[in-house]
Design a protein around this motif. Sequence first.
Motif, PDB file in Angstrom:
ATOM      1  N   LEU A   1       0.831  -1.201   0.000  1.00  0.00           N
ATOM      2  CA  LEU A   1       0.000   0.000   0.000  1.00  0.00           C
ATOM      3  C   LEU A   1       0.867   1.252   0.000  1.00  0.00           C
ATOM      4  O   LEU A   1       0.562   2.231  -0.703  1.00  0.00           O
ATOM      5  N   GLN A   2       1.940   1.231   0.756  1.00  0.00           N
ATOM      6  CA  GLN A   2       2.846   2.378   0.766  1.00  0.00           C
ATOM      7  C   GLN A   2       3.477   2.588  -0.610  1.00  0.00           C
ATOM      8  O   GLN A   2       3.645   3.713  -1.058  1.00  0.00           O
ATOM      9  N   HIS A   3       3.815   1.486  -1.263  1.00  0.00           N
ATOM     10  CA  HIS A   3       4.398   1.579  -2.606  1.00  0.00           C
ATOM     11  C   HIS A   3       3.411   2.205  -3.589  1.00  0.00           C
ATOM     12  O   HIS A   3       3.785   3.055  -4.411  1.00  0.00           O
ATOM     13  N   GLU A   4       2.161   1.802  -3.502  1.00  0.00           N
ATOM     14  CA  GLU A   4       1.155   2.337  -4.413  1.00  0.00           C
ATOM     15  C   GLU A   4       0.924   3.829  -4.183  1.00  0.00           C
ATOM     16  O   GLU A   4       0.689   4.589  -5.129  1.00  0.00           O
TER      17      GLU A   4
ATOM     18  N   GLU B   1     -13.516   2.305  16.954  1.00  0.00           N
ATOM     19  CA  GLU B   1     -14.400   1.134  16.962  1.00  0.00           C
ATOM     20  C   GLU B   1     -13.975   0.108  15.914  1.00  0.00           C
ATOM     21  O   GLU B   1     -13.944  -1.100  16.187  1.00  0.00           O
ATOM     22  N   ARG B   2     -13.634   0.562  14.694  1.00  0.00           N
ATOM     23  CA  ARG B   2     -13.252  -0.368  13.628  1.00  0.00           C
ATOM     24  C   ARG B   2     -12.006  -1.167  13.997  1.00  0.00           C
ATOM     25  O   ARG B   2     -11.917  -2.365  13.737  1.00  0.00           O
ATOM     26  N   GLU B   3     -11.024  -0.495  14.583  1.00  0.00           N
ATOM     27  CA  GLU B   3      -9.784  -1.179  14.933  1.00  0.00           C
ATOM     28  C   GLU B   3     -10.001  -2.236  16.007  1.00  0.00           C
ATOM     29  O   GLU B   3      -9.420  -3.327  15.954  1.00  0.00           O
ATOM     30  N   ILE B   4     -10.822  -1.919  16.992  1.00  0.00           N
ATOM     31  CA  ILE B   4     -11.094  -2.888  18.058  1.00  0.00           C
ATOM     32  C   ILE B   4     -11.814  -4.109  17.504  1.00  0.00           C
ATOM     33  O   ILE B   4     -11.508  -5.255  17.858  1.00  0.00           O
TER      34      ILE B   4
ATOM     35  N   VAL C   1      -9.069  -8.648   6.881  1.00  0.00           N
ATOM     36  CA  VAL C   1      -9.253  -7.596   7.876  1.00  0.00           C
ATOM     37  C   VAL C   1      -8.172  -6.533   7.732  1.00  0.00           C
ATOM     38  O   VAL C   1      -8.447  -5.324   7.763  1.00  0.00           O
ATOM     39  N   GLU C   2      -6.928  -6.968   7.541  1.00  0.00           N
ATOM     40  CA  GLU C   2      -5.830  -6.014   7.404  1.00  0.00           C
ATOM     41  C   GLU C   2      -5.983  -5.177   6.140  1.00  0.00           C
ATOM     42  O   GLU C   2      -5.734  -3.969   6.154  1.00  0.00           O
ATOM     43  N   THR C   3      -6.412  -5.798   5.060  1.00  0.00           N
ATOM     44  CA  THR C   3      -6.621  -5.067   3.813  1.00  0.00           C
ATOM     45  C   THR C   3      -7.696  -4.001   3.969  1.00  0.00           C
ATOM     46  O   THR C   3      -7.540  -2.858   3.522  1.00  0.00           O
ATOM     47  N   ALA C   4      -8.786  -4.357   4.621  1.00  0.00           N
ATOM     48  CA  ALA C   4      -9.875  -3.394   4.823  1.00  0.00           C
ATOM     49  C   ALA C   4      -9.423  -2.236   5.699  1.00  0.00           C
ATOM     50  O   ALA C   4      -9.781  -1.070   5.436  1.00  0.00           O
TER      51      ALA C   4
ATOM     52  N   GLY D   1      -9.104   1.563   4.205  1.00  0.00           N
ATOM     53  CA  GLY D   1     -10.262   2.320   4.668  1.00  0.00           C
ATOM     54  C   GLY D   1     -11.596   1.765   4.215  1.00  0.00           C
ATOM     55  O   GLY D   1     -12.588   2.497   4.155  1.00  0.00           O
ATOM     56  N   GLN D   2     -11.638   0.481   3.903  1.00  0.00           N
ATOM     57  CA  GLN D   2     -12.881  -0.139   3.451  1.00  0.00           C
ATOM     58  C   GLN D   2     -13.723  -0.602   4.641  1.00  0.00           C
ATOM     59  O   GLN D   2     -13.254  -0.664   5.782  1.00  0.00           O
ATOM     60  N   ASP D   3     -14.959  -0.943   4.346  1.00  0.00           N
ATOM     61  CA  ASP D   3     -15.855  -1.466   5.376  1.00  0.00           C
ATOM     62  C   ASP D   3     -15.411  -2.884   5.756  1.00  0.00           C
ATOM     63  O   ASP D   3     -15.108  -3.704   4.883  1.00  0.00           O
ATOM     64  N   LEU D   4     -15.381  -3.174   7.045  1.00  0.00           N
ATOM     65  CA  LEU D   4     -14.957  -4.495   7.496  1.00  0.00           C
ATOM     66  C   LEU D   4     -15.934  -5.591   7.075  1.00  0.00           C
ATOM     67  O   LEU D   4     -15.554  -6.748   6.913  1.00  0.00           O
ATOM     68  N   GLY D   5     -17.189  -5.242   6.932  1.00  0.00           N
ATOM     69  CA  GLY D   5     -18.188  -6.237   6.557  1.00  0.00           C
ATOM     70  C   GLY D   5     -18.847  -6.924   7.736  1.00  0.00           C
ATOM     71  O   GLY D   5     -19.694  -7.803   7.546  1.00  0.00           O
ATOM     72  N   PHE D   6     -18.471  -6.554   8.950  1.00  0.00           N
ATOM     73  CA  PHE D   6     -19.103  -7.134  10.142  1.00  0.00           C
ATOM     74  C   PHE D   6     -18.975  -6.137  11.285  1.00  0.00           C
ATOM     75  O   PHE D   6     -18.141  -5.219  11.243  1.00  0.00           O
ATOM     76  N   SER D   7     -19.814  -6.322  12.294  1.00  0.00           N
ATOM     77  CA  SER D   7     -19.846  -5.416  13.439  1.00  0.00           C
ATOM     78  C   SER D   7     -19.307  -6.136  14.675  1.00  0.00           C
ATOM     79  O   SER D   7     -18.832  -7.267  14.606  1.00  0.00           O
TER      80      SER D   7
END
Length: 491
Positions: free
Chosen positions: A196-199, A277-280, A296-299, A303-309
């Motif tokens: 991601l840093q490279h991009e 909240e997202r990180e936890i 999970v790491e990619t999301a 900055g994407q939605d994790l897909g779960f709460s």
Amino acid sequence: MAETEQRLLYGGWTQPRKSGMFGGTSTGTYVFIAAAIVVLLCFALPLPGLVRIGAVLVAIVIVAPLWLSWGGKSWWEIALESRGRGGSLRSGENHYRSGGGTQVPSARCPGVMANSQLSEHVAIDGTRFGLIKVGDFYTVVLRTWPQGSEWIDQARLDQMVQQFGGAIAFNGQSPDVEALVAVVETLPESAQRVALQHEKQVKENAHPVAKQIHTEANYAVPSAEVRLEGRMAITFNADIGMRHRDTVEQADDIARRLPRIVDVIATSGLPCRPMGEREIIAITRRGYSPADEFDVETALLQGQDLGFSWADAGPLSADDKRGYYLHDAGMSVSYVMRKPPASAVDAHVLEEVLAPRSEIPRKRVVVCYRPHTPAESTRIVDEDHIDAERAVTGRVGRLSEEARLRVERTRQAREEQALGAGVSRFMISVTVTIPTDGDLSKVESLLSDLGTASRLDLRLAYNQQAALFAHGMGIGLVLPSHATISDRVAA
């Protein structure tokens, strides 16, 4: 000739204990006296012989487990734990299934964390933070970047240790601070951050040579196989004295105090920030389901939605075995410190057990601090010193060297507390996660070597694997605060 830097040594830790007669505890002494009185009355009264024999046997059954111990626990503790474990096995509480077709429609965290709640709030400095509610306890999680392994002077490192102790004592001044749980976790490196840093840094119209140099620097140069992450969970008790706060009131109070807490911890060489909240949710999900770590790491990075709460952050299936814990695609084993190092140690004592290792890439080392308030600290060190002296003066026969050392340690603790030092209880646990077909004997051998190198007397936490796993996540579960066995029956 270069001067050798002198390292400070740390030690003098004591285990609070009420001493009684013949080296036993005060509870054991009182129970022994009461049982002796009952037995004497049975022999003094005109009772049948069977009644007298039965009274003696009952007294032995009640008193002996309080005086005998194994692995740092009294036989009463072991018996009560075994009884609770047996009840869990009979009721099927050690098996957890969630999702469609089960009684738990969502993949909630199992055990005590099943009724936990997660919400997000804003501190007075504008920082957003997640707040985990478990019963009457509220937890804030800080993302940390541990320092100290760089090439720094020994004096600076000792100063950082002193300042971290001051940070714990600072939090202990508030009676509602239940615990500070420091988690140092190692994880397999997926190279997602590098990609991601490279991009982000390489533009489409950049010079081909510059592109090639940057690509080789990121991908061709070998990198670490295991990365290290740190976090600290601070747990507050909302039910203190006559005060009982709800979530809104507790969140407002923490939002006011959080910037100051972060600044105090940062001064000890531990830069940190509150986790949202997202990180936890992400760290909880990847802990229970290692197979989802890449997604999970990619999301998180993109900055994407994790897909779960939070309601789906737990495992789909879990089994709490006697000596290990099965959860989704992982198998975890937890060890706990039996007793602290017998001798003084320096600031580098935990380096071996904390260092990333390719043999066990998924590892969490957890240190739980439970600080006392200044008033409690004064009372505790005074009582410990008086109790240690009483154990020496009331000893019958030859005095053990351990009793003398305990008097010296409690005297030193009393003097240091009077000079402003804090008093805190602490425990250390180590959790290793491997694939379900992994070799547990290899993990046991590695942890035994790491514990020896770090001067830790580690033991396998039998019948406590699920609880220690959740505690080691650093998401608000402080085990001593949820204990069901009284300290009065402790060894």
